[in-house]
Structure formats: C-alpha cells, structure tokens
Design a protein around this motif. Sequence first.
Motif, PDB file in Angstrom:
ATOM      1  N   SER A  82      49.242  26.172  29.575  1.00 16.44           N
ATOM      2  CA  SER A  82      50.284  26.741  30.431  1.00 16.44           C
ATOM      3  C   SER A  82      51.631  26.625  29.726  1.00 16.44           C
ATOM      4  N   TYR A  83      52.371  27.723  29.728  1.00 10.99           N
ATOM      5  CA  TYR A  83      53.729  27.715  29.183  1.00 10.99           C
ATOM      6  C   TYR A  83      54.779  27.694  30.293  1.00 10.99           C
ATOM      7  N   GLY A  84      54.309  27.462  31.534  1.00 11.40           N
ATOM      8  CA  GLY A  84      55.203  27.393  32.678  1.00 11.40           C
ATOM      9  C   GLY A  84      54.571  28.065  33.874  1.00 11.40           C
ATOM     10  N   GLY A  85      55.161  27.858  35.053  1.00  9.92           N
ATOM     11  CA  GLY A  85      54.624  28.422  36.282  1.00  9.92           C
ATOM     12  C   GLY A  85      55.394  29.663  36.692  1.00  9.92           C
ATOM     13  N   LEU A  86      56.310  29.506  37.652  1.00 11.63           N
ATOM     14  CA  LEU A  86      57.129  30.639  38.076  1.00 11.63           C
ATOM     15  C   LEU A  86      58.058  31.105  36.957  1.00 11.63           C
ATOM     16  N   ALA A  87      58.362  30.229  36.021  1.00 14.17           N
ATOM     17  CA  ALA A  87      59.154  30.574  34.842  1.00 14.17           C
ATOM     18  C   ALA A  87      58.712  29.678  33.693  1.00 14.17           C
ATOM     19  N   GLY A  88      59.019  30.092  32.468  1.00 14.21           N
ATOM     20  CA  GLY A  88      58.704  29.263  31.308  1.00 14.21           C
ATOM     21  C   GLY A  88      59.546  28.007  31.286  1.00 14.21           C
ATOM     22  N   ARG A  89      59.070  26.995  30.566  1.00 14.42           N
ATOM     23  CA  ARG A  89      59.751  25.712  30.502  1.00 14.42           C
ATOM     24  C   ARG A  89      60.504  25.579  29.179  1.00 14.42           C
ATOM     25  N   VAL A  90      61.793  25.760  29.249  1.00 13.01           N
ATOM     26  CA  VAL A  90      62.631  25.707  28.050  1.00 13.01           C
ATOM     27  C   VAL A  90      62.603  24.317  27.419  1.00 13.01           C
ATOM     28  N   ASP A  91      62.584  23.269  28.236  1.00 14.47           N
ATOM     29  CA  ASP A  91      62.698  21.911  27.685  1.00 14.47           C
ATOM     30  C   ASP A  91      61.419  21.421  27.012  1.00 14.47           C
ATOM     31  N   ALA A  92      60.310  22.132  27.169  1.00 11.80           N
ATOM     32  CA  ALA A  92      59.101  21.745  26.430  1.00 11.80           C
ATOM     33  C   ALA A  92      59.352  21.826  24.924  1.00 11.80           C
ATOM     34  N   ILE A  93      60.109  22.835  24.510  1.00 11.37           N
ATOM     35  CA  ILE A  93      60.413  23.026  23.087  1.00 11.37           C
ATOM     36  C   ILE A  93      61.265  21.880  22.552  1.00 11.37           C
ATOM     37  N   PHE A 125      50.427   8.836  21.200  1.00 10.02           N
ATOM     38  CA  PHE A 125      51.609   9.689  21.064  1.00 10.02           C
ATOM     39  C   PHE A 125      51.390  10.727  19.965  1.00 10.02           C
ATOM     40  N   LYS A 126      50.850  10.289  18.858  1.00  9.42           N
ATOM     41  CA  LYS A 126      50.574  11.217  17.760  1.00  9.42           C
ATOM     42  C   LYS A 126      49.620  12.320  18.216  1.00  9.42           C
ATOM     43  N   LYS A 127      48.587  11.948  18.973  1.00 10.53           N
ATOM     44  CA  LYS A 127      47.637  12.944  19.486  1.00 10.53           C
ATOM     45  C   LYS A 127      48.318  13.920  20.443  1.00 10.53           C
ATOM     46  N   THR A 128      49.263  13.409  21.232  1.00 12.60           N
ATOM     47  CA  THR A 128      50.031  14.264  22.139  1.00 12.60           C
ATOM     48  C   THR A 128      50.747  15.361  21.366  1.00 12.60           C
ATOM     49  N   LEU A 129      51.454  14.965  20.321  1.00 11.96           N
ATOM     50  CA  LEU A 129      52.203  15.917  19.505  1.00 11.96           C
ATOM     51  C   LEU A 129      51.267  16.896  18.800  1.00 11.96           C
ATOM     52  N   GLU A 130      50.134  16.405  18.335  1.00  6.74           N
ATOM     53  CA  GLU A 130      49.155  17.281  17.681  1.00  6.74           C
ATOM     54  C   GLU A 130      48.615  18.326  18.651  1.00  6.74           C
ATOM     55  N   THR A 131      48.340  17.905  19.872  1.00  5.06           N
ATOM     56  CA  THR A 131      47.836  18.844  20.890  1.00  5.06           C
ATOM     57  C   THR A 131      48.872  19.919  21.193  1.00  5.06           C
ATOM     58  N   LEU A 132      50.109  19.524  21.365  1.00  3.68           N
ATOM     59  CA  LEU A 132      51.161  20.491  21.661  1.00  3.68           C
ATOM     60  C   LEU A 132      51.364  21.464  20.507  1.00  3.68           C
ATOM     61  N   ALA A 133      51.374  20.954  19.287  1.00  2.42           N
ATOM     62  CA  ALA A 133      51.563  21.819  18.117  1.00  2.42           C
ATOM     63  C   ALA A 133      50.403  22.787  17.941  1.00  2.42           C
ATOM     64  N   ARG A 134      49.198  22.296  18.204  1.00  3.60           N
ATOM     65  CA  ARG A 134      47.997  23.117  18.022  1.00  3.60           C
ATOM     66  C   ARG A 134      47.992  24.321  18.963  1.00  3.60           C
ATOM     67  N   HIS A 135      48.644  24.186  20.094  1.00  2.00           N
ATOM     68  CA  HIS A 135      48.634  25.258  21.088  1.00  2.00           C
ATOM     69  C   HIS A 135      49.999  25.935  21.229  1.00  2.00           C
ATOM     70  N   GLN A 136      50.846  25.775  20.218  1.00  2.00           N
ATOM     71  CA  GLN A 136      52.116  26.492  20.219  1.00  2.00           C
ATOM     72  C   GLN A 136      51.842  27.994  20.212  1.00  2.00           C
ATOM     73  N   HIS A 137      52.578  28.732  21.033  1.00  2.00           N
ATOM     74  CA  HIS A 137      52.429  30.185  21.085  1.00  2.00           C
ATOM     75  C   HIS A 137      52.924  30.793  19.781  1.00  2.00           C
ATOM     76  N   PRO A 196      53.667  24.530  24.706  1.00  2.00           N
ATOM     77  CA  PRO A 196      53.083  24.494  26.045  1.00  2.00           C
ATOM     78  C   PRO A 196      53.835  23.551  26.982  1.00  2.00           C
ATOM     79  N   SER A 197      53.956  23.973  28.221  1.00  2.00           N
ATOM     80  CA  SER A 197      54.405  23.045  29.250  1.00  2.00           C
ATOM     81  C   SER A 197      53.352  21.968  29.421  1.00  2.00           C
TER      82      SER A 197
END
Length: 390
Positions: free
Chosen positions: A89-100, A58-70, A76-77
């Motif tokens: 990827s920050y989303g497909g047809l639209a960005g993913r608000v709930d990723a944040i 879980f910690k690695k998950t959060l680190e990966t997401l933070a490392r690739h924050q725009h 990132p989605s």
Amino acid sequence: MSMAYDKSIELLFNCSSDDGFLASAQDISNYKRVWARDGVICGLAALASGNDKLIETFKKTLETLARHQHKIGTIPSNVSIQNSNVEVSYGGLAGRVDAITWFVIGVSQYAYFNEDLSFIEKYKSNIEKCFTLLDAWEFNNKHLLYVPLSGNWADEYITDGYVLYDQLLRIWALKSYNSFAKSDSISNKIENITKQVQINFFPNSKKEKFHERAYKEIKFENYLPCSFSPSGYKIQFDAFANSLALLLNFGDKDFQDKLLNFTFNLASETKLGLLPAFWPPITENDENWSLLKNNCKYEFRNYPNEFHNGGSWAMVNGFFGLALFSKNKLNQTDFILEKIHNANQMSNFSFYENFNTDTREPNGVPYCAWSAAAGILLHQTRHNNFKILV
C-alpha cells in the motif's frame, strides 16, 4: 533498567518479523504489517537499545521497504507479507508523503550507527529516486512540499498543503543523507527549504511569502502553525512538527525559549502529563469540524481530545523528549520520560496507540510498537549517550 523499559524491549521483539517491525503485536486492522514511519521509528529505538537482533530487524524493515519501492520512487506506506502473498500500500485516501522521508532517515541513521558506508551505497539509487519525487511534489518548484489532505501520519486530521511537519522531515532526511554524500546541490536544497520555512511559518518575516494575504491575517502564538494552503493557514499547535523544529535548531534563542515554555507548560497541565498531538481540539462549533468529520475512510475517531484531535501519543512525546534533551532541559526530559512509561504501562503494559487527553482513557490499537519505541529511544538518549543523526 526499569520494568517499563524492559517491557518496551519485549514488545519490540514481539513486533519483530522476518520482514521487519510490525506496527502492532496484535493482528488488528492493518497493523500487522511493516510500515515505513512506524518501522523507522522502531528502528531508531532498536539502534538506541544496542540489541543486535532488534538492529537486524531494523535492517530487514529497510530492505522490505526498498524492495517494494514504486518505479516512480514512492516508498510503501506499508507492506504485508503472508507466505508468498505480498500486499503493498502506498496510502489510503491519499498517498503518504512522509513514508519517503522516513525511509531516507532510516537508511542514513542505520549507516551512521553502524559506520557502514556500503549501506548508503546499496540504497543510493533508491534515495535519489525519493529526492527526485519530492522535488516533483513541490509542483511550483519553490522548495516546499505540497501535501494532500490525509498525506502523512496525521492521516485523519485537517492539515494539508504546505504542512510544517513534512517540510522539517524532508530537511532532516536531506541532512542525514548529505552527512555521507557531501553534495553541494543537496546543501543548497537544504538552505532553500530552510529559508522558505523561516519566511512562511515564522512571525515577522519581511520577505515575500507564498500566501501574503493569509500570512498577514493570522495571529502567531509561541509556536509555529501546522500548515497553510491556498485557502489560508491552519494555526493549531502540532507537537510533532514543533518538536522537530527544536531538534533541527530552528529559530533564535528567544523563539526556542518561548516554544519550550509553551510546550512543557501544556504537557504538564494535562492529566497525563503528555503533550497532545494537536491543540486545541476541534469541536463541532469550529469551522474545520466538517473537514475533520469527513476525513475518515471507515469510522470517525477524531472526537475532541482523541486521536489526532487533541489526543496524546507516547510516540509523539518521545520526540518531544528528544527536543527537550537537545536543549539541555534534563529535568523536563525526565518528566516526559516518566509520563511515557506511565502511559505505556496502563492496563498491564498494553502500550496503547494514544489516549484521551481529558479522561486518560486509552484509544486505538494496543501493543503498539512505536509507543514502546518512544520510551526506549528517549531513555537511551537521556541515560546512555545515544545520539541520533540530526
């Protein structure tokens, strides 16, 4: 421990990587990636399990997401890391608000569980960028997020505009972080968003609405409508959003009792005994069918009673079970937990993504990590006193 629980833990290990939780143990489509919402939900289950290796994932998950924050704050989605090749990827047809919002919830829950204030401090600037971007996504500075079609987990469904699920996730994220930050400005923001949810999504509100004409035209049921936009309200039942409303203690006792009765009756009347993600299903004769039919990038999957369009998801029911438990509905919690395990063990514990609510046939990707996470999280909450930060 039941075999279903043990198999769920086993799948979380099989979905663990050096960069975090993968959405599925199988390399299907883009599921063998670290996803924000999937990863955090699996992370909550990891915390609930108390397993140090899963908590580290879980910690690695959060680190990966933070490392690739725009640079503007978007989380990132999903992120794919194959050797030195990184795809974000920050989303497909639209960005993913709930990723944040899931990211902020994840960091806060991890820090809370481990009593680790330094973890919050480490990601303070990331979280503040998240909140600044969410403020911008209000567009009119009136405290409700404006979410594009395809902008959250129900990415092939019809919800758009002021989507209840996203407002409630934002409140949860703000509350989770503010349990550490103790900020008056954040407390005020929570209060303002809460007021607008109560005014615009609850019946019999006397205060000025965002869309007064559309509000007057809808018939409120024993649940909250899923979204509204300049074109009006969409009044389908959203199981995830209404479960969050209960978890966050929205409404008075009369409202909560009606919602609890409606939701459990709906679940118990289905062949799976699970709550459909959205209800009732949209059919070819409904005015929103064209919108639903065209909202898919590759193939259409939202046939009636399937996927978001009335399909049943173990993951969603995990949060429904948490809502039942939070209201001390223990027998009903046990019922939903049993049905989650029953669904997950179909086809020799294939942990399918979702099921056709009418036929019970599995849909989507097998060995889905968050399907396993649902059973773990609810089991540990019910039987081992695990508490998420709400």
